[in-house]
Design an enzyme around this catalytic site. Structure first.
Site, PDB file in Angstrom:
ATOM      1  CD  GLU A 172       8.639   1.954  10.015  1.00  0.00           C
ATOM      2  OE1 GLU A 172       8.621   1.214  10.996  1.00  0.00           O
ATOM      3  OE2 GLU A 172       9.506   1.881   9.123  1.00  0.00           O
TER       4      GLU A 172
ATOM      5  N   GLY B  75       0.821  -1.201   0.000  1.00  0.00           N
ATOM      6  CA  GLY B  75       0.000   0.000   0.000  1.00  0.00           C
ATOM      7  C   GLY B  75       0.855   1.251   0.000  1.00  0.00           C
TER       8      GLY B  75
END
Lengths: 705, 339, 172
Positions: free
Chosen positions: A671, A476
């Site tokens: 992240e 994704g």
């Protein structure tokens, strides 16, 4: 010193839609459990209902008598695996129970309904042993691991922090807690496995939902004593992972064991959502004691970040929670430590920004407390503690624009109009406030990726095109699309002529999608393959010409500290009567190297921030210490943010091109968006209400007198 | 999942006969809760008697000016009904606060009333539950009680509570405040039960959620004409902004004349084994000035007997101030609204 | 006792024999090979299996196939006309309103349902005036109405952009 030769950016840096977009919006992109295979069998497991002890009996007769049940696998009859060094993979190997929810048996049947019914009919009895299932920061069993994930020092000590704290005119000393949380990708972990015996060995074909087909191949080969070449793993589309599909988990071993029981027949195993709460990893809860010492003008003199977190007794995972505090702020005297509480619980693992995510919560709320204690603006406090070089290693940063992120955010968010007084703005029954937090995430790079570039000459009237092959994962992130952009620029061709294949062990092996390192590792290999192609075949190749590349070793990390940075600005509203908390506005400004595809990058950063919001307000796996299981093990009770929880989210980035991390000038972005986000929410909640919340999730209870 | 037989009778009467004759048979309406429970092993019926097409999907005007809501009316259709939106806005708001758009398209009025608790232990057949298996014990009372009762939970001789579950319906909360009546058809004929008496408190038999007998079918819910309901509202507090069950909720309707509350209807959700009609709060409100002090006194009156749970895993004492705050803010808003 | 049923799926009539326990979702995915609707939770808690069932957005993990003999099912794959994507699907591509793509078909079916429901004047939990005949689909309304579809990648802000772009009642 190394300065990477950067690939000139043409396609890179230009917004581009996802290659697989049309397949995803129609639902025709196939995920692991969706492959059309002939006569599949369905697997449904039986899970241990005690947290520690051993199986004393397994009654399978009723299940075996069911029409449609083909086999029942149990701890009593499962084949011996070749390698059980990793206890998580030692599926059905003995009767010992290490955590509630561990596999003890499985039913294979010709329909999913029969498999499930069969599993209901299997009766298991146990001898129970005393156990502990809840993290206890005062546990007598606490120990220091040899290292923390993946290979950081457990502790770090610089200078004399005790003296520094004792002598500091201003101090903060507080304990922060983050909840146990579960990755919960929307696609449950799933596999279809076929075992085809051949001679003394055989071959696995595994359609799997994984962040790394190459790692899954390696792990399956090890566990079953096979040549890695005899394990094919196919995973072109992955319905999210966020770390839980980064390390292989026991479910794949179970599906493989079952497949070997029925040679030639495909075995389908998709976990139920409930099973995902004990079998595929989670983020440990943390208890973090942070102490800051500073001069009255806010300059840190000492910093301590001591972490206690849990691991499973059967397999150690040590989250690197305090490493965030090793690299963000300057302070001459400092210490970080990690201690683990070994429990009879499922095995913790990676969840988006392991370490930095929970660690930044404590560190960045503590900085907000220090700003309050010093009477300083929290942005200014952070700017004053900006280090010249990495505070622990002393290495220069390859690039660091945290201050620029903060300043850009101040401007864009309207921060300068902020009155610092807490609990001063009641708007229509809601206390409102704003908060800030910094973010940092290392720019990781690892060897172990290869890529192939192949040229196809134009057919009559057609166009030339290029194949780029690498066993990367697109979970994704947009990896498939971005690798095409990188290849196009490295080859100096039109990006529309490049077709990228990922997620298949039939193409060159690659590292997992983890640690925000995918694009660096894979992109570097693609660049290498492209450059070798041009060296070999020049500007006028022939049809079928191909070249292989790898991620070359680099010594950049020996010379530079490399990280992405960011700043979160958040507005919070807390209802004066009910304590309901809402986040109407978030802004994230990031400095993460060259942004290769602004379209998909924006989504990834936005997604990280949204998951950070979810962590701040919702996520809490409730461990019942009496039974050792997560009580709220479904999506009705384990809340992740819904659409209505998300207000305005603005994402921006600083123009930054890093010459040391990789030849694209980029850093990882998967992240950094979650790091610091929850702290910014907590800090804004304090500004809104005057209540300092030192744990997440932050729910109504925090604000009810 | 245990196998079962699916039957589709030709009439409601046949459906009632089918379930009345077979203790192992249950009705299937929208399925949003039953199918969930079939998968979890919480429900293990031998026969599903499908009601599709057999119960009314109409909202009809009653001669007295009230409304009759067919048991088969979907939650979304009921929320969209112009008469409900105009005359009973608190009911429309409660429906819209429940579940999600998709689930509201599936769930029926009858099924909504008959949905079972979302207690995590009730839904997990590996943990003890008196509601699922009478006499087995209750894992919740010393466990995770965030969504559990603070009102109306009876204790056994040893002082342990039999069941601390809550009824999860939003829709039923304003309905009980509005004196709705449940119309039932059964093997022994029809009867009408006030909604306030339809759901049970757990007592010593929490396995029974309602007074419904085997084979009895909810055919409709009647709303009486109730002018005060035109100024009603529903306020739900939950752990997510949408798509979550209530921590607490308040349905309220008030009439205020010259600063005095002349009529009040109040009910709570998420705090008891049934939608909780707050009669003590209503008594305090009626005839009192529309002030903060009154609202707090009303909350305190209703919460005087609250018995929150304090457990190692997470108690629910916070629901007492939460409910007080929620009732206060709800009444303040309602009173401030111009008729 | 298995039952024979007929479904119209994305315009095609399909006959099949199902166990009474089979959900409509499993009937599509495991029996008919129609995998556009996804299984995310199997308990009505995530929205990934949303399709238009007899015209309304519905979670088919909670629908038994035997109870829907004769039903008309439209999945995200059947929304468009021929090779042309449905405007909502196009808007999702434009807004990059998805990442992993697993919740996406359900999001898109749900969004189509939202637009229909708004065009019919149905209010939501955040509609300021319940009695109003017309619904203004602002961001707040869209977010509330789309909340039955969870997205773990956190694409919500872009999903709201996509639904906004298609507009208020523009698609029927």
């Amino acid at each position: 010193m190394t300065t990477t030769d950067l690939v000139p950016a043409r396609a890179m840096g230009t917004p581009r839609r996802r290659t697989e977009g049309p397949a995803k919006v129609t639902g025709t992109a196939r995920y692991a459990a969706e492959y059309a295979v002939a006569r599949p069998l369905h697997l449904h497991p039986i899970l241990a209902t005690v947290p520690r002890g051993r199986v004393t009996a397994i009654h399978t007769t009723a299940a075996e008598a069911l029409d449609g049940v083909v086999a029942v696998l149990t701890t009593r009859d499962a084949e011996a695996l070749a390698d059980t060094a990793d206890r998580e993979f030692a599926v059905l190997q003995d009767d010992e129970i290490g955590f509630r929810g561990q596999y003890v048996a499985a039913v294979l049947a010709d329909t999913s309904e029969t498999a499930r019914h069969g599993a209901d009919l299997v009766r298991v009895t146990y001898d129970e042993d005393p156990f502990r299932a809840r993290l206890d920061p005062d546990s007598g069993e606490l120990y220091a691991p040899d290292s923390v994930n993946p290979a950081f020092a457990t502790d770090s000590v610089i200078g004399d922090v005790s003296s520094a704290l004792r002598d500091a005119p201003v101090t903060v000393d507080a304990t922060y807690r983050t909840a146990m949380t579960h990755n919960n990708p929307m696609e449950p972990h799933a596999s279809i496995v076929v075992w085809e015996p051949a001679g003394t060995g055989g071959r696995f074909t595994i359609f799997d939902s994984t962040q790394g087909v190459s790692a899954t191949r390696r792990n399956v080969a090890t566990v079953f004593g096979l040549d890695p070449g005899d394990v094919d793993v196919i995973s072109p589309h992955v319905g999210g992972g966020f770390g839980s599909k980064g390390n292989m988990h026991a479910n794949v071993v179970l599906a493989c064991l079952a497949a070997r029981r029925v040679p030639g027949r495909p075995v389908t195993y998709a976990l139920t959502r409930q099973q995902m709460f004990s079998l595929v990893g989670y983020r440990t809860p943390t208890v973090q004691h942070v102490r800051l010492g500073a001069s009255p003008d806010g300059r840190l003199t000492g910093l301590v970040h001591d972490v206690v977190e849990q691991t499973s007794r059967i397999k150690e995972f040590a989250e690197q929670t305090a490493t965030y505090s090793r690299s963000v702020y300057a302070a001459p005297h400092r210490r970080t430590t990690h201690r683990l509480d070994p429990l009879d619980v499922p095995v913790p693992s990676w969840m988006r920004a392991p370490g930095e995510c929970p660690g930044s919560f404590a560190a960045e709320v503590a900085m907000d407390e220090l700003a309050t204690a010093c009477g300083l603006d929290p942005v200014e406090l952070r700017i004053r503690n900006e280090p010249d070089a990495d505070p622990e290693s002393g290495k220069p940063f390859s690039s660091r624009h945290l201050v620029e992120c903060l300043r850009r955010g101040v401007e864009r968010f309207g921060w300068s109009r902020r009155d610092p007084t807490p609990r001063a703005r009641l708007v229509d029954g809601w206390w409102t406030g704003t908060g800030v937090a910094a973010a940092a995430y290392p720019a990781n790079r690892a060897p172990g990726s290869g890529a192939t570039v192949r040229f196809h000459a134009p057919a009559a009237g057609g166009e030339e095109h290029w194949d780029v092959e690498i066993a990367a994962a697109d979970i994704g992130t947009g990896a498939r699309t971005v690798l095409g952009q990188i290849a196009a620029d490295a080859l100096d061709v039109d990006v529309d002529t490049v077709e990228v294949t990922v997620g298949d062990t039939a193409v060159p092996a690659a590292t997992v999608a983890g640690g925000s390192s995918g694009t660096t590792n894979w992109g570097t290999a693609v660049v290498d393959a492209a450059q070798r192609f041009r060296e070999k075949f020049g500007a006028d190749p022939s049809d079928g010409d191909e070249a292989d590349g790898t991620t070359p070793e680099t010594d950049a990390a020996e010379h530079y500290a490399m990280s992405a940075f960011g700043a979160h600005f958040v507005e919070v509203a807390v209802h004066a009567d009910t304590g309901e908390i809402r986040v109407p506005r978030m802004l994230g400004v990031f400095a993460a190297g060259r942004i290769l595809n602004p379209t998909t990058a924006r989504s990834q950063l936005l997604g990280g921030m949204t998951m950070g919001l979810s962590m701040a307000l919702h996520e809490d796996s409730v461990m019942d210490p009496r039974s050792g299981h997560v009580v709220n093990h479904d999506l009705a009770n384990y809340h992740i943010a819904s659409c209505a929880d998300v207000g305005e989210i603005d994402v921006e980035w600083i123009d930054e091109v890093d010459p040391h991390v990789n030849p694209m000038g980029s850093k990882g972005i998967g992240e950094i968006g979650i790091v610091g986000a929850a702290a910014a929410v907590a800090n804004a909640a304090h500004h809104a209400t005057g209540v300092r919340v030192r744990s997440v999730p932050i729910t109504v209870d925090a604000f009810l007198g | 999942m245990k196998p079962f037989v699916h039957v589709r009778p030709d009439s409601a009467a046949d459906a009632i006969d089918a379930v009345a004759a077979d203790p192992d048979a249950v009705f299937l309406a929208g399925g949003t809760n039953l199918v969930d429970h079939l998968k979890l092993g919480v429900a293990t019926p031998g026969t599903l008697v499908d009601l599709r097409g057999l119960t009314s999907t109409a909202v009809e005007d009653l001669p007295d000016g009230g409304l009759r809501i067919g048991a088969g009316v979907r939650n979304s259709d009921l929320a969209g009904d112009p008469r409900v939106r105009r005359d009973y806005p608190g009911l429309a708001m409660a429906l819209l606060a429940g579940a999600s758009g998709q689930l509201r398209n599936q769930a029926t009025t009858g099924g909504n009333l008959l949905q079972r608790t979302r207690c995590a232990y009730f839904q997990d057949v590996t943990t003890p539950c008196n509601k699922r298996v009478p006499g087995q014990g209750c894992a919740a009372r010393d466990g995770w009680t965030r969504y559990h009762a603070i009102l109306g939970a009876a204790q056994d001789a040893a002082g342990l509570r039999h069941c601390v579950a809550t009824h999860p319906s939003d829709m039923a909360v304003p309905m009980v405040a509005f004196d709705a009546v449940v119309q039932l058809a059964g093997p022994d004929g029809d009867r009408a039960v006030p909604l306030g008496e339809f759901h049970r408190l757990p007592g010593d038999d929490p396995s029974r959620d309602t007074v419904l007998r085997q084979g009895e079918l909810v055919t409709a819910v009647d709303l009486p004409p109730l002018p005060v309901a035109a100024r009603s509202t529903y306020r739900k507090v939950r752990d997510r902004a949408s798509y979550a069950f209530a921590l607490v909720s308040v349905a309220a309707a008030v009439a205020v004349e010259d600063g005095t509350i002349t009529d009040a209807r109040v009910a709570f959700g998420g705090v008891a084994h049934r939608p909780w009609r707050a009669t003590r709060a209503e008594e305090v409100l009626r005839g009192a000035p529309a002030t903060e002090d009154t609202y707090r006194a009303a909350a305190d009156a209703e919460l005087a007997d609250a018995t929150p749970l304090d457990t190692e895993v997470g108690g629910n004492a916070f629901k007492v101030p939460l409910l007080r705050g929620t009732l206060t803010t709800t009444l303040r808003r309602l009173a401030e609204e111009r008729p | 006792m298995n039952a024979d049923i007929t479904l119209t799926v994305d315009g095609r009539e399909r006959s099949l024999t199902v166990d009474p326990r089979t959900t409509l979702l499993d009937a599509l995915r495991e029996h008919l090979g129609v995998t556009s609707p996804k299984k995310g939770c199997d308990h009505g808690q995530c929205g990934s299996c949303t399709v238009l069932l007899d015209g309304r957005r519905t979670l088919i993990c909670l629908a038994l196939a035997v109870a829907h003999d004769g039903a008309v099912v439209v999945t995200a794959d059947g929304l468009g006309r021929g090779d042309e994507l449905h405007p909502v699907a196009e808007a999702f591509l434009d807004a990059d309103a998805y990442q992993c793509g697993y919740c996406t078909p359900g999001q898109i079916c749900s969004a189509v349902g939202v637009l229909d429901e708004a065009a019919d004047g149905w209010p939501s939990a955040v509609t300021p005036d319940l009695a109003a005949d017309e619904v203004v689909l602002d961001r707040h309304e869209i977010a509330e109405r789309m909340s039955g579809n969870l997205c773990r990648c956190g694409a919500y802000a872009h999903i709201v952009d996509a639904v906004s772009a298609v507009g208020n009642g523009a698609v029927r």
